[in-house]
Design a protein around this motif. Sequence first.
Motif, PDB file in Angstrom:
ATOM      1  N   SER A 159     -93.545 -15.403  27.716  1.00  0.00           N
ATOM      2  CA  SER A 159     -94.322 -16.010  26.621  1.00  0.00           C
ATOM      3  C   SER A 159     -93.540 -16.025  25.306  1.00  0.00           C
ATOM      4  O   SER A 159     -94.013 -16.594  24.323  1.00  0.00           O
ATOM      5  CB  SER A 159     -95.649 -15.264  26.445  1.00  0.00           C
ATOM      6  OG  SER A 159     -95.389 -13.905  26.129  1.00  0.00           O
ATOM      7  N   ILE A 160     -92.385 -15.395  25.271  1.00  0.00           N
ATOM      8  CA  ILE A 160     -91.571 -15.404  24.044  1.00  0.00           C
ATOM      9  C   ILE A 160     -90.178 -15.969  24.356  1.00  0.00           C
ATOM     10  O   ILE A 160     -89.172 -15.519  23.794  1.00  0.00           O
ATOM     11  CB  ILE A 160     -91.462 -13.984  23.420  1.00  0.00           C
ATOM     12  CG1 ILE A 160     -90.867 -12.985  24.431  1.00  0.00           C
ATOM     13  CG2 ILE A 160     -92.804 -13.503  22.911  1.00  0.00           C
ATOM     14  CD1 ILE A 160     -90.314 -11.728  23.768  1.00  0.00           C
ATOM     15  N   HIS A 161     -90.160 -16.949  25.246  1.00  0.00           N
ATOM     16  CA  HIS A 161     -88.877 -17.439  25.779  1.00  0.00           C
ATOM     17  C   HIS A 161     -87.857 -17.762  24.681  1.00  0.00           C
ATOM     18  O   HIS A 161     -86.692 -17.390  24.787  1.00  0.00           O
ATOM     19  CB  HIS A 161     -89.139 -18.685  26.628  1.00  0.00           C
ATOM     20  CG  HIS A 161     -87.919 -19.175  27.332  1.00  0.00           C
ATOM     21  ND1 HIS A 161     -87.417 -18.576  28.464  1.00  0.00           N
ATOM     22  CD2 HIS A 161     -87.069 -20.200  27.031  1.00  0.00           C
ATOM     23  CE1 HIS A 161     -86.324 -19.203  28.854  1.00  0.00           C
ATOM     24  NE2 HIS A 161     -86.092 -20.192  28.000  1.00  0.00           N
ATOM     25  N   SER A 162     -88.286 -18.430  23.616  1.00  0.00           N
ATOM     26  CA  SER A 162     -87.316 -18.884  22.608  1.00  0.00           C
ATOM     27  C   SER A 162     -86.750 -17.737  21.773  1.00  0.00           C
ATOM     28  O   SER A 162     -85.712 -17.892  21.148  1.00  0.00           O
ATOM     29  CB  SER A 162     -87.943 -19.944  21.695  1.00  0.00           C
ATOM     30  OG  SER A 162     -89.004 -19.360  20.968  1.00  0.00           O
ATOM     31  N   PHE A 163     -87.415 -16.607  21.755  1.00  0.00           N
ATOM     32  CA  PHE A 163     -86.871 -15.479  20.978  1.00  0.00           C
ATOM     33  C   PHE A 163     -86.852 -14.186  21.802  1.00  0.00           C
ATOM     34  O   PHE A 163     -86.945 -13.089  21.265  1.00  0.00           O
ATOM     35  CB  PHE A 163     -87.613 -15.300  19.645  1.00  0.00           C
ATOM     36  CG  PHE A 163     -89.106 -15.129  19.746  1.00  0.00           C
ATOM     37  CD1 PHE A 163     -89.682 -13.870  19.780  1.00  0.00           C
ATOM     38  CD2 PHE A 163     -89.939 -16.242  19.772  1.00  0.00           C
ATOM     39  CE1 PHE A 163     -91.061 -13.709  19.867  1.00  0.00           C
ATOM     40  CE2 PHE A 163     -91.324 -16.099  19.849  1.00  0.00           C
ATOM     41  CZ  PHE A 163     -91.889 -14.825  19.895  1.00  0.00           C
TER      42      PHE A 163
ATOM     43  N   PHE B  43     -94.827  -9.284  27.997  1.00  0.00           N
ATOM     44  CA  PHE B  43     -94.653 -10.670  27.546  1.00  0.00           C
ATOM     45  C   PHE B  43     -94.715 -11.679  28.694  1.00  0.00           C
ATOM     46  O   PHE B  43     -94.639 -12.878  28.471  1.00  0.00           O
ATOM     47  CB  PHE B  43     -93.304 -10.833  26.829  1.00  0.00           C
ATOM     48  CG  PHE B  43     -93.248 -10.158  25.480  1.00  0.00           C
ATOM     49  CD1 PHE B  43     -94.121 -10.517  24.466  1.00  0.00           C
ATOM     50  CD2 PHE B  43     -92.317  -9.164  25.225  1.00  0.00           C
ATOM     51  CE1 PHE B  43     -94.082  -9.905  23.219  1.00  0.00           C
ATOM     52  CE2 PHE B  43     -92.263  -8.542  23.988  1.00  0.00           C
ATOM     53  CZ  PHE B  43     -93.144  -8.912  22.980  1.00  0.00           C
ATOM     54  N   LEU B  44     -94.834 -11.158  29.904  1.00  0.00           N
ATOM     55  CA  LEU B  44     -94.902 -12.068  31.055  1.00  0.00           C
ATOM     56  C   LEU B  44     -96.311 -12.653  31.127  1.00  0.00           C
ATOM     57  O   LEU B  44     -97.289 -11.912  31.152  1.00  0.00           O
ATOM     58  CB  LEU B  44     -94.583 -11.260  32.325  1.00  0.00           C
ATOM     59  CG  LEU B  44     -94.169 -12.030  33.571  1.00  0.00           C
ATOM     60  CD1 LEU B  44     -92.899 -12.870  33.320  1.00  0.00           C
ATOM     61  CD2 LEU B  44     -93.934 -11.053  34.716  1.00  0.00           C
ATOM     62  N   ASP B  45     -96.411 -13.994  31.133  1.00  0.00           N
ATOM     63  CA  ASP B  45     -97.756 -14.574  31.129  1.00  0.00           C
ATOM     64  C   ASP B  45     -98.307 -14.712  32.559  1.00  0.00           C
ATOM     65  O   ASP B  45     -97.641 -14.374  33.533  1.00  0.00           O
ATOM     66  CB  ASP B  45     -97.794 -15.909  30.348  1.00  0.00           C
ATOM     67  CG  ASP B  45     -97.067 -17.035  31.058  1.00  0.00           C
ATOM     68  OD1 ASP B  45     -96.806 -16.931  32.273  1.00  0.00           O
ATOM     69  OD2 ASP B  45     -96.749 -18.040  30.389  1.00  0.00           O
ATOM     70  N   SER B  46     -99.541 -15.220  32.650  1.00  0.00           N
ATOM     71  CA  SER B  46    -100.201 -15.254  33.963  1.00  0.00           C
ATOM     72  C   SER B  46     -99.541 -16.236  34.930  1.00  0.00           C
ATOM     73  O   SER B  46     -99.801 -16.230  36.126  1.00  0.00           O
ATOM     74  CB  SER B  46    -101.678 -15.613  33.789  1.00  0.00           C
ATOM     75  OG  SER B  46    -101.764 -16.823  33.087  1.00  0.00           O
ATOM     76  N   ASN B  47     -98.664 -17.135  34.394  1.00  0.00           N
ATOM     77  CA  ASN B  47     -97.929 -18.062  35.270  1.00  0.00           C
ATOM     78  C   ASN B  47     -96.565 -17.521  35.655  1.00  0.00           C
ATOM     79  O   ASN B  47     -95.726 -18.255  36.205  1.00  0.00           O
ATOM     80  CB  ASN B  47     -97.750 -19.416  34.568  1.00  0.00           C
ATOM     81  CG  ASN B  47     -99.075 -20.058  34.272  1.00  0.00           C
ATOM     82  OD1 ASN B  47     -99.956 -20.086  35.129  1.00  0.00           O
ATOM     83  ND2 ASN B  47     -99.244 -20.542  33.048  1.00  0.00           N
TER      84      ASN B  47
END
Length: 208
Positions: free
Chosen positions: A91-95, A83-87
């Motif tokens: 990418s699923i921070h809110s859940f 779930f870790l994005d390229s930045n």
Amino acid sequence: MRLYNSNEMARIGCHGCEGCSKCCKNMGQSIVLNPYDIYNLSNNMGLSFEELLCGPVELTSEAGIVQPCIKMIDSAEGSKCGFLDSNGRCSIHSFRPGICRLFPLGRDYSDGNIRYFILEDECPAGSKTKEKIGAWLGFSSDSELRKYEEFLGKWHSYISDKRKEIYAAGEGAQAKAKEIGAMLLNRFYIPAYECEDFYLEIYRRMEL
Ligand code: SF4
Ligand code: SF4
């Protein structure tokens, strides 16, 4: 070690992590997912438990009991959460799962109460700010936080009791662990939570 209640302030604020992502890498199978985590992932991603298992989630055996966890994937920088994005952001921070929300805190269940402690050496962020623990966990209302903590306490006791059953089985411990693991998956993870109130539904399943 100082223990905190969720209504206390602790020096845990990491300035938005600023692309650090250390706690999303090389975590092995330590980000274990409870049924509330799976409920959130399934609802927000529109995926069943079986579909999650074909992607970002895998099964692990934690102290003899099979439970789901976040799957780390191989990358040039070592293993990292899918779930870790390229930045370097979630990418699923809110859940995101409860263990991810907690960091850099750990949870203590002794005395039948849930309390928190700071994982002093795990998070490299400097000059941490003071944050209220309940808000850090993402709960804006005390009643929702209380309900979540009540669930965590009950789930922790439930799993502890299952571990005792395995231990008490002596030579049959391996078979008992297999039976309990299958029961957990079939009762708490695979069937979707259709009821509007997750907590009511899981407490009903815990009484079966
Ligand atoms: S280790 Fe600390 S600063 Fe780094 S991502 Fe995790 S919580 Fe944020
Ligand atoms: S779910 Fe998000 S916060 Fe948790 S390990 Fe993965 S990227 Fe990091």
